[in-house]
Design a protein around this motif. Structure first.
Motif, PDB file in Angstrom:
ATOM      1  N   ASP A   1       8.433   5.962  -2.031  1.00 22.46           N
ATOM      2  CA  ASP A   1       8.847   5.067  -3.423  1.00 22.46           C
ATOM      3  C   ASP A   1       9.867   5.803  -4.337  1.00 22.46           C
ATOM      4  O   ASP A   1       9.962   5.716  -5.472  1.00 22.46           O
TER       5      ASP A   1
ATOM      6  N   ARG B   1      11.006  -1.052   1.612  1.00 21.62           N
ATOM      7  CA  ARG B   1       9.856  -1.449   0.446  1.00 21.62           C
ATOM      8  C   ARG B   1      10.274  -2.106  -0.718  1.00 21.62           C
ATOM      9  O   ARG B   1       9.562  -2.550  -1.439  1.00 21.62           O
TER      10      ARG B   1
ATOM     11  N   PRO C   1       0.931  -1.178   0.191  1.00 23.05           N
ATOM     12  CA  PRO C   1      -0.070  -0.108   0.001  1.00 23.05           C
ATOM     13  C   PRO C   1       0.866   1.185  -0.158  1.00 23.05           C
ATOM     14  O   PRO C   1       1.701   1.309   0.698  1.00 23.05           O
ATOM     15  N   HIS C   2       0.411   2.210  -0.729  1.00 16.24           N
ATOM     16  CA  HIS C   2       0.989   3.656  -0.680  1.00 16.24           C
ATOM     17  C   HIS C   2       1.052   4.157   0.704  1.00 16.24           C
ATOM     18  O   HIS C   2       0.198   3.861   1.328  1.00 16.24           O
ATOM     19  N   ASN C   3       2.254   4.915   1.117  1.00 17.12           N
ATOM     20  CA  ASN C   3       2.474   5.308   2.295  1.00 17.12           C
ATOM     21  C   ASN C   3       2.558   6.597   2.429  1.00 17.12           C
ATOM     22  O   ASN C   3       3.623   7.354   1.870  1.00 17.12           O
ATOM     23  N   ALA C   4       1.499   7.530   2.163  1.00 13.82           N
ATOM     24  CA  ALA C   4       1.579   9.025   2.099  1.00 13.82           C
ATOM     25  C   ALA C   4       2.069   9.902   3.138  1.00 13.82           C
ATOM     26  O   ALA C   4       2.483  10.956   2.785  1.00 13.82           O
TER      27      ALA C   4
END
Ligand code: HEC
Ligand code: HEC
Length: 415
Positions: free
Chosen positions: A48, A215, A39-42
């Motif tokens: 990324d 990641r 999942p994207h981690n804002a």
């Protein structure tokens, strides 16, 4: 005699055949695979970013941030040992209370640590750096170390902007997590508020680069995933090439009689939640570790959680996760359900490495021998499964088929 022969043949056929899958089984299998992207981690704007990952890799293998100059993240999270250490409990500067978890697919974790006391990978990284039993470092010494090395300094500054001018800072300082009379705590309190914020900014950026690196530590596409993909297209012959009949029977146990999927469900083979399955403490006696009960309180109070000033998304999904979190006495003694992907790569198992092998884990689920109760609050989900030795073997073979393909080898060694 002929009749007996038929019975024998049928018996043999029964125990060596792959199971027949019902529609419901097929749905359940599909719910476990494939592993999607993490999942994207804002909360980490560079999560990324490729250069951040490379810088993070450098930090991960660097021993200079520890108090004795000998311990890096990789000391305990060794790529050759499944990014764990192979020990029951971690032991570097001192002996820890907990087992070192593998970092494979760690970016999929909803909460970090066995007790979930960190909510992002970047906030997590500050804790081993400053833990007296692990690296024994501190955030101010980190700033000095980054400033002192031209390569580290320029990599840091390219990503995060100028390092603070720390010339009049103490050599070592951090807030008093462990002991208020620690001279480093006293030194921390002597620093100006602006300097403390600047040091906090650096240590959280250190965490953000380490997160970008971690990641990359993904192992997906295991034999099980290839099996599930083949089944989904109705190609049972290709499916059978990926999982042996006994591993397939292990999968049937996993979905059915074992009810493993009720906790180890979804493509991560974990519900991301906390349970008490009664694994007895390493040194005997009653469990005294509050585990999730303390972890939930700690993450809500964490100066670096997703709602903090150091988060790049203070109001997003990660902050919401904290809003709905309750500190519940029922969670005393509960540990996070580990992922079972790649589990064969990092024995021993459980929060104190209580079990040496997967078969030992399965024998525990089979008998629940020695299982502890922490009082009437404990959930009562587990019943002894009474597995036969061949069922234990089948389940173990299934778990061994969850080992995925490693990422590009350049991520697996010191740069
Ligand atoms: C002394 C050994 C040791 C060192 C050094 C160490 N760790 Fe760990 N790590 C552990 C242990 C033990 C845990 C579990 C602790 C707990 O749950 O209370 C852990 C947990 C983690 C987790 C959480 C994993 C999960 O599944 O929740 C991450 C991520 C992690 N470490 C990354 C790092 C990074 C990054 C560094 C370097 C800054 C580092 N570790 C240094 C032993 C170590
Ligand atoms: C009630 C939820 C629950 C169920 C059901 C369950 N597990 Fe677990 N499992 C956990 C938790 C929680 C842990 C960690 C416990 C600890 O460390 O004290 C764990 C640990 C494990 C581990 C060790 C992983 C590691 O990295 O240390 C394995 C292997 C495992 N489970 C396999 C299974 C299998 C196979 C089944 C079905 C037979 C199963 N589990 C059923 C919750 C569950």
């Amino acid at each position: 005699m002929k009749f007996a022969g038929v019975v024998l043949a049928a018996g043999v056929a029964l125990t060596t055949a792959a199971p027949e899958w019902s529609e419901r089984d097929l749905k359940r299998i599909a719910s476990l695979s494939p592993l999607p992207a993490a999942p994207h981690n804002a909360t980490n704007a560079l999560a990324d970013d490729e250069r951040a990952a490379q810088f993070g890799q450098r930090l991960f293998f660097d021993t200079r941030f520890s108090s004795d100059g000998k311990v890096s993240c990789a000391t305990c999270h060794d790529p050759a040992l499944g990014f764990a250490d192979g020990k029951q409990v971690a032991h570097t500067l001192g002996k820890s209370e907990r087992h070192t978890p593998s970092l494979w697919n760690v970016a999929h974790q909803r909460w970090l640590f066995w007790d979930g006391r960190a909510d992002t990978l970047w906030a997590q990284a500050v804790q081993p750096l400053e833990n007296e039993l692990e690296m024994g470092g501190d955030r101010v010494a980190l700033v000095h170390a980054l400033r002192a090395d031209a390569t580290l300094r320029s990599s840091y500054e390219e990503l995060f902007g100028a390092l603070p001018d720390a010339t009049d800072w103490p050599a070592r300082a951090k807030p008093g997590r462990e002991r208020a009379d620690d001279p480093r705590h006293v030194a921390w309190n002597s620093m100006s508020e602006a300097s403390r914020v600047a040091a906090n900014r650096v240590v959280t950026n250190f965490g953000k680069a380490l997160e970008a690196y971690q990641r990359k530590l993904v192992r997906a596409n295991s034999p099980f995933d290839r099996f599930a993909a083949a089944l989904a297209r109705g190609d049972t012959r290709a499916a059978d090439e990926q999982l042996s009949p006994s591993a397939q029977r292990g999968l049937a146990l996993f979905l059915g009689k074992g009810n493993c999927r009720s906790c180890h469900g979804g493509p991560s083979f974990s519900d991301g939640e906390f349970h008490n399955i009664g694994v007895p403490p390493l040194n005997g006696g009653k469990p005294t570790d509050p585990a999730r009960f303390a972890g939930a309180a700690a993450v809500l109070a964490d100066e670096f959680n997703a709602r903090s000033a150091f988060s790049d998304a203070r109001e997003g999904e990660a902050a919401l996760k904290l809003e709905t979190l309750e500190v519940n006495p029922q969670s005393f003694g509960e540990y996070r359900t580990p992922t079972l992907r790649n589990v064969a790569l990092s024995p021993p198992y459980m929060h104190q490495g209580q079990f040496a092998t997967l078969r030992d884990v399965l024998r525990f689920y089979s008998t629940l021998e020695g299982a502890t109760q922490v009082g009437h609050h404990q959930e009562q989900t587990l019943q002894p499964l009474k597995l036969s030795e061949s069922e234990i073997d089948e389940l173990a073979q299934f778990l061994e088929a969850l080992t995925g393909e490693p990422p590009d080898a350049r991520w697996l060694t010191a740069p």
